[in-house]
Motif scaffolding. Structure first.
Motif, PDB file in Angstrom:
ATOM      1  N   MET A  75      49.972  50.882  48.743  1.00 20.61           N
ATOM      2  CA  MET A  75      49.073  50.829  47.586  1.00 20.61           C
ATOM      3  C   MET A  75      49.467  49.705  46.623  1.00 20.61           C
ATOM      4  N   ILE A  76      50.753  49.629  46.327  1.00 21.24           N
ATOM      5  CA  ILE A  76      51.219  48.613  45.380  1.00 21.24           C
ATOM      6  C   ILE A  76      50.981  47.211  45.936  1.00 21.24           C
ATOM      7  N   ASP A  77      51.297  47.017  47.220  1.00 23.91           N
ATOM      8  CA  ASP A  77      51.101  45.700  47.834  1.00 23.91           C
ATOM      9  C   ASP A  77      49.632  45.300  47.801  1.00 23.91           C
ATOM     10  N   LEU A  78      48.756  46.262  48.074  1.00 22.98           N
ATOM     11  CA  LEU A  78      47.321  45.963  48.072  1.00 22.98           C
ATOM     12  C   LEU A  78      46.851  45.530  46.691  1.00 22.98           C
ATOM     13  N   LEU A  79      47.237  46.273  45.665  1.00 21.66           N
ATOM     14  CA  LEU A  79      46.787  45.940  44.313  1.00 21.66           C
ATOM     15  C   LEU A  79      47.381  44.618  43.832  1.00 21.66           C
ATOM     16  N   ARG A  80      48.618  44.334  44.192  1.00 20.50           N
ATOM     17  CA  ARG A  80      49.229  43.064  43.793  1.00 20.50           C
ATOM     18  C   ARG A  80      48.508  41.887  44.447  1.00 20.50           C
ATOM     19  N   LEU A  81      48.173  42.032  45.717  1.00 20.58           N
ATOM     20  CA  LEU A  81      47.458  40.970  46.415  1.00 20.58           C
ATOM     21  C   LEU A  81      46.054  40.805  45.850  1.00 20.58           C
ATOM     22  N   ARG A  82      45.394  41.928  45.573  1.00 21.09           N
ATOM     23  CA  ARG A  82      44.041  41.847  45.022  1.00 21.09           C
ATOM     24  C   ARG A  82      44.058  41.148  43.664  1.00 21.09           C
ATOM     25  N   SER A  83      45.076  41.405  42.863  1.00 17.30           N
ATOM     26  CA  SER A  83      45.182  40.750  41.560  1.00 17.30           C
ATOM     27  C   SER A  83      45.305  39.236  41.716  1.00 17.30           C
ATOM     28  N   LYS A  84      46.084  38.793  42.703  1.00 13.67           N
ATOM     29  CA  LYS A  84      46.221  37.358  42.958  1.00 13.67           C
ATOM     30  C   LYS A  84      44.885  36.753  43.383  1.00 13.67           C
ATOM     31  N   LEU A  85      44.165  37.464  44.243  1.00 12.55           N
ATOM     32  CA  LEU A  85      42.869  36.965  44.692  1.00 12.55           C
ATOM     33  C   LEU A  85      41.867  36.907  43.544  1.00 12.55           C
ATOM     34  N   ASP A  86      41.922  37.912  42.662  1.00  8.69           N
ATOM     35  CA  ASP A  86      41.016  37.918  41.515  1.00  8.69           C
ATOM     36  C   ASP A  86      41.239  36.697  40.630  1.00  8.69           C
ATOM     37  N   CYS A  87      42.486  36.300  40.485  1.00 12.47           N
ATOM     38  CA  CYS A  87      42.779  35.100  39.693  1.00 12.47           C
ATOM     39  C   CYS A  87      42.226  33.855  40.380  1.00 12.47           C
ATOM     40  N   PHE A  88      42.321  33.813  41.695  1.00 14.92           N
ATOM     41  CA  PHE A  88      41.751  32.688  42.431  1.00 14.92           C
ATOM     42  C   PHE A  88      40.230  32.660  42.262  1.00 14.92           C
ATOM     43  N   VAL A  89      39.614  33.845  42.287  1.00 16.90           N
ATOM     44  CA  VAL A  89      38.161  33.929  42.075  1.00 16.90           C
ATOM     45  C   VAL A  89      37.797  33.327  40.721  1.00 16.90           C
ATOM     46  N   VAL A  90      38.574  33.671  39.696  1.00 15.74           N
ATOM     47  CA  VAL A  90      38.324  33.126  38.355  1.00 15.74           C
ATOM     48  C   VAL A  90      38.382  31.605  38.378  1.00 15.74           C
ATOM     49  N   GLU A  91      39.369  31.058  39.047  1.00 16.01           N
ATOM     50  CA  GLU A  91      39.478  29.604  39.132  1.00 16.01           C
ATOM     51  C   GLU A  91      38.244  28.982  39.782  1.00 16.01           C
ATOM     52  N   GLU A  92      37.659  29.715  40.724  1.00 16.74           N
ATOM     53  CA  GLU A  92      36.488  29.208  41.436  1.00 16.74           C
ATOM     54  C   GLU A  92      35.201  29.292  40.613  1.00 16.74           C
ATOM     55  N   VAL A  93      35.102  30.276  39.723  1.00 17.38           N
ATOM     56  CA  VAL A  93      33.826  30.484  39.028  1.00 17.38           C
ATOM     57  C   VAL A  93      33.744  29.810  37.659  1.00 17.38           C
ATOM     58  N   VAL A  94      34.886  29.562  37.028  1.00 15.83           N
ATOM     59  CA  VAL A  94      34.834  28.905  35.720  1.00 15.83           C
ATOM     60  C   VAL A  94      34.208  27.519  35.893  1.00 15.83           C
ATOM     61  N   GLY A  95      33.160  27.264  35.122  1.00 13.62           N
ATOM     62  CA  GLY A  95      32.435  26.011  35.229  1.00 13.62           C
ATOM     63  C   GLY A  95      31.159  26.113  36.036  1.00 13.62           C
ATOM     64  N   LYS A  96      30.917  27.288  36.665  1.00 16.16           N
ATOM     65  CA  LYS A  96      29.669  27.491  37.393  1.00 16.16           C
ATOM     66  C   LYS A  96      28.520  27.622  36.386  1.00 16.16           C
ATOM     67  N   PRO A  97      27.275  27.373  36.818  1.00 17.62           N
ATOM     68  CA  PRO A  97      26.123  27.491  35.910  1.00 17.62           C
ATOM     69  C   PRO A  97      26.064  28.868  35.252  1.00 17.62           C
ATOM     70  N   PRO A  98      25.891  28.922  33.926  1.00 14.69           N
ATOM     71  CA  PRO A  98      25.897  30.205  33.198  1.00 14.69           C
ATOM     72  C   PRO A  98      24.892  31.220  33.728  1.00 14.69           C
ATOM     73  N   HIS A  99      23.728  30.764  34.195  1.00 19.03           N
ATOM     74  CA  HIS A  99      22.720  31.730  34.649  1.00 19.03           C
ATOM     75  C   HIS A  99      23.197  32.530  35.862  1.00 19.03           C
ATOM     76  N   GLU A 100      24.168  32.004  36.617  1.00 20.95           N
ATOM     77  CA  GLU A 100      24.691  32.731  37.764  1.00 20.95           C
ATOM     78  C   GLU A 100      25.632  33.856  37.336  1.00 20.95           C
ATOM     79  N   LEU A 101      26.054  33.834  36.083  1.00 22.10           N
ATOM     80  CA  LEU A 101      27.064  34.779  35.598  1.00 22.10           C
ATOM     81  C   LEU A 101      26.546  35.745  34.541  1.00 22.10           C
ATOM     82  N   ARG A 102      25.257  35.624  34.183  1.00 20.13           N
ATOM     83  CA  ARG A 102      24.719  36.446  33.104  1.00 20.13           C
ATOM     84  C   ARG A 102      24.803  37.945  33.402  1.00 20.13           C
ATOM     85  N   SER A 103      24.741  38.310  34.673  1.00 27.01           N
ATOM     86  CA  SER A 103      24.783  39.736  35.005  1.00 27.01           C
ATOM     87  C   SER A 103      26.109  40.372  34.601  1.00 27.01           C
TER      88      SER A 103
END
Length: 229
Positions: A75-103
């Motif tokens: 459980m701990i390993d899964l959540l730690r890895l997911r947290s790292k991936l979530d940060c990578f997701v943030v790096e990918e979406v910052v700067g994307k067109p605002p209308h794609e993120l309004r939801s």
């Protein structure tokens, strides 16, 4: 072999594992499952292989296929890895067109409404259908981020982790007001930072959210009741 039949068998077995009908340690017998699902043993075997590739099932030599046993480290390993991936997701979406993120903003508004409802509850806890709504919003929030990131490999990794999280049932059967309020603040702050194209702030809040998720898990292990090894 029909792909449709295999997909059917896979979906049914996955739901039984993730829903708790087949608990950790449960043996998966091809012939029995084939009769139950109305498919061939070959179809069941292929479906089980897919579940094994996703980490939900393990093959034990000379014993057969079993729903994977769960322990604290898993459980701990899964959540730690997911947290790292979530940060990578943030790096990918910052700067994307605002209308794609309004939801994301709409999801945060629905979360806030649920928190206001909690204030009227006698024990100020979310359970049952209200908790289900909360978890669905959480799933949608992160799904939007992954979709906007537009990275097929990332999407596959996140889907596999989420599937295993469901099987591990890493969420307690209730959510206290303080935990709900904290979660809302984290997501609202992440959303605001992303919309403002502030990568540093978005990563800061996503890391806090990941740390809080791990703290939540450790606090509620007794409520989650993993099988342990």
């Amino acid at each position: 072999m029909s792909q449709t039949r295999m997909e059917f068998a896979y979906a049914k077995l996955r739901d039984k594992v993730c829903g708790g009908e087949f608990p950790p340690g449960h043996r998966l017998v091809n012939r029995t499952l084939g009769k139950e699902l109305g498919v061939s043993t070959v179809t069941v075997r292929e479906a089980i292989h897919r579940l094994a590739s996703e980490g939900l099932v393990e093959h034990i030599p000379n014993a057969g296929a079993y729903v994977r046993e769960i322990d604290r480290k898993d459980m701990i390993d899964l959540l730690r890895l997911r947290s790292k991936l979530d940060c990578f997701v943030v790096e990918e979406v910052v700067g994307k067109p605002p209308h794609e993120l309004r939801s994301l903003e709409n999801i945060c508004r629905q979360w806030r409404e649920l928190i206001l409802e909690m204030r009227e509850l006698p024990d100020r806890r979310l359970t049952g259908e209200q908790l289900k709504r909360w978890l669905e919003l959480d799933s949608r929030f992160h799904a939007v981020l992954v979709e906007v990131a537009d990275n097929a490999w990332l999407s596959k990794m996140v889907d596999d982790l989420d599937l295993n999280a469901r099987a591990m049932r890493t969420k307690a059967p209730y959510l206290a007001f303080s935990e709900a309020a904290q979660t809302y603040r984290h997501h609202a702050s992440i959303t605001r930072a992303i919309m403002n194209e502030d990568l540093e702030a978005a990563l800061f809040w996503m890391r806090k959210h990941g740390d809080a998720s791990l703290d939540y898990l450790l606090k509620h292990l007794d409520d989650i009741k993993p099988s342990g090894r």
